[in-house]
Design a protein around this motif. Structure first.
Motif, PDB file in Angstrom:
ATOM      1  N   GLY A  48     -61.176  21.595  18.454  1.00  0.00           N
ATOM      2  CA  GLY A  48     -60.440  21.570  17.197  1.00  0.00           C
ATOM      3  C   GLY A  48     -60.914  22.626  16.220  1.00  0.00           C
ATOM      4  O   GLY A  48     -61.572  23.605  16.579  1.00  0.00           O
ATOM      5  N   SER A  49     -60.575  22.410  14.949  1.00  0.00           N
ATOM      6  CA  SER A  49     -60.863  23.410  13.927  1.00  0.00           C
ATOM      7  C   SER A  49     -62.362  23.557  13.668  1.00  0.00           C
ATOM      8  O   SER A  49     -62.832  24.644  13.324  1.00  0.00           O
ATOM      9  CB  SER A  49     -60.146  23.060  12.627  1.00  0.00           C
ATOM     10  OG  SER A  49     -60.556  21.787  12.169  1.00  0.00           O
ATOM     11  N   SER A  50     -63.126  22.479  13.835  1.00  0.00           N
ATOM     12  CA  SER A  50     -64.571  22.597  13.616  1.00  0.00           C
ATOM     13  C   SER A  50     -65.211  23.500  14.668  1.00  0.00           C
ATOM     14  O   SER A  50     -66.128  24.261  14.356  1.00  0.00           O
ATOM     15  CB  SER A  50     -65.230  21.220  13.623  1.00  0.00           C
ATOM     16  OG  SER A  50     -65.037  20.589  14.870  1.00  0.00           O
ATOM     17  N   ASP A  51     -64.715  23.428  15.911  1.00  0.00           N
ATOM     18  CA  ASP A  51     -65.225  24.327  16.956  1.00  0.00           C
ATOM     19  C   ASP A  51     -64.856  25.774  16.655  1.00  0.00           C
ATOM     20  O   ASP A  51     -65.659  26.683  16.856  1.00  0.00           O
ATOM     21  CB  ASP A  51     -64.673  23.944  18.326  1.00  0.00           C
ATOM     22  CG  ASP A  51     -65.414  22.773  18.943  1.00  0.00           C
ATOM     23  OD1 ASP A  51     -66.429  22.347  18.364  1.00  0.00           O
ATOM     24  OD2 ASP A  51     -64.968  22.301  20.003  1.00  0.00           O
ATOM     25  N   ALA A  52     -63.644  26.000  16.179  1.00  0.00           N
ATOM     26  CA  ALA A  52     -63.215  27.356  15.850  1.00  0.00           C
ATOM     27  C   ALA A  52     -64.059  27.921  14.705  1.00  0.00           C
ATOM     28  O   ALA A  52     -64.469  29.093  14.744  1.00  0.00           O
ATOM     29  CB  ALA A  52     -61.736  27.371  15.480  1.00  0.00           C
ATOM     30  N   LEU A  53     -64.327  27.096  13.701  1.00  0.00           N
ATOM     31  CA  LEU A  53     -65.154  27.538  12.568  1.00  0.00           C
ATOM     32  C   LEU A  53     -66.577  27.856  13.029  1.00  0.00           C
ATOM     33  O   LEU A  53     -67.144  28.886  12.641  1.00  0.00           O
ATOM     34  CB  LEU A  53     -65.182  26.466  11.483  1.00  0.00           C
ATOM     35  CG  LEU A  53     -66.017  26.770  10.258  1.00  0.00           C
ATOM     36  CD1 LEU A  53     -65.435  27.966   9.507  1.00  0.00           C
ATOM     37  CD2 LEU A  53     -66.086  25.561   9.356  1.00  0.00           C
ATOM     38  N   LEU A  54     -67.132  27.011  13.870  1.00  0.00           N
ATOM     39  CA  LEU A  54     -68.468  27.253  14.388  1.00  0.00           C
ATOM     40  C   LEU A  54     -68.513  28.524  15.232  1.00  0.00           C
ATOM     41  O   LEU A  54     -69.447  29.324  15.138  1.00  0.00           O
ATOM     42  CB  LEU A  54     -68.928  26.051  15.212  1.00  0.00           C
ATOM     43  CG  LEU A  54     -70.339  26.091  15.775  1.00  0.00           C
ATOM     44  CD1 LEU A  54     -71.360  26.182  14.657  1.00  0.00           C
ATOM     45  CD2 LEU A  54     -70.587  24.867  16.623  1.00  0.00           C
ATOM     46  N   TYR A  55     -67.493  28.744  16.049  1.00  0.00           N
ATOM     47  CA  TYR A  55     -67.423  29.944  16.889  1.00  0.00           C
ATOM     48  C   TYR A  55     -67.339  31.194  16.027  1.00  0.00           C
ATOM     49  O   TYR A  55     -68.060  32.172  16.261  1.00  0.00           O
ATOM     50  CB  TYR A  55     -66.208  29.847  17.808  1.00  0.00           C
ATOM     51  CG  TYR A  55     -65.958  31.079  18.627  1.00  0.00           C
ATOM     52  CD1 TYR A  55     -66.759  31.391  19.712  1.00  0.00           C
ATOM     53  CD2 TYR A  55     -64.920  31.949  18.314  1.00  0.00           C
ATOM     54  CE1 TYR A  55     -66.535  32.530  20.465  1.00  0.00           C
ATOM     55  CE2 TYR A  55     -64.683  33.086  19.056  1.00  0.00           C
ATOM     56  CZ  TYR A  55     -65.502  33.372  20.133  1.00  0.00           C
ATOM     57  OH  TYR A  55     -65.268  34.496  20.867  1.00  0.00           O
TER      58      TYR A  55
END
Length: 82
Positions: A48-55
């Motif tokens: 989700g968006s948290s993974d994209a932000l972390l990446y």
């Protein structure tokens, strides 16, 4: 005094030993469906968006760190003349 200690021990034992355990829903099958779905996304972004932000944060810090290393190497290669 002794009677109070006995009652306190019973209350403590009752709350610890015979407490009902909370039932927790098993979320593993749902997560497996999401991560094994073939939708063209890389696995590290399927969360989700948290993974994209972390990446994106990781990539930005990596690029900035590499740039800083190159800057320091160039600065060390050409020292200031006194």
């Amino acid at each position: 005094m002794y009677r109070h200690m006995i009652s306190l021990q019973q209350v403590a034992r009752r709350s610890i030993c015979s407490s009902a355990r909370r039932q927790v829903e098993n979320k593993v099958p749902n997560k497996q469906k999401v991560f094994q779905e073939d939708n063209g996304m890389p696995v590290h972004l399927k969360g989700g968006s948290s993974d994209a932000l972390l990446y994106r944060t990781t990539m930005a810090l990596t690029v900035l760190g590499a740039g800083y290393v190159v800057y320091e190497l160039v600065k060390a290669a050409f020292p200031k003349k006194a």
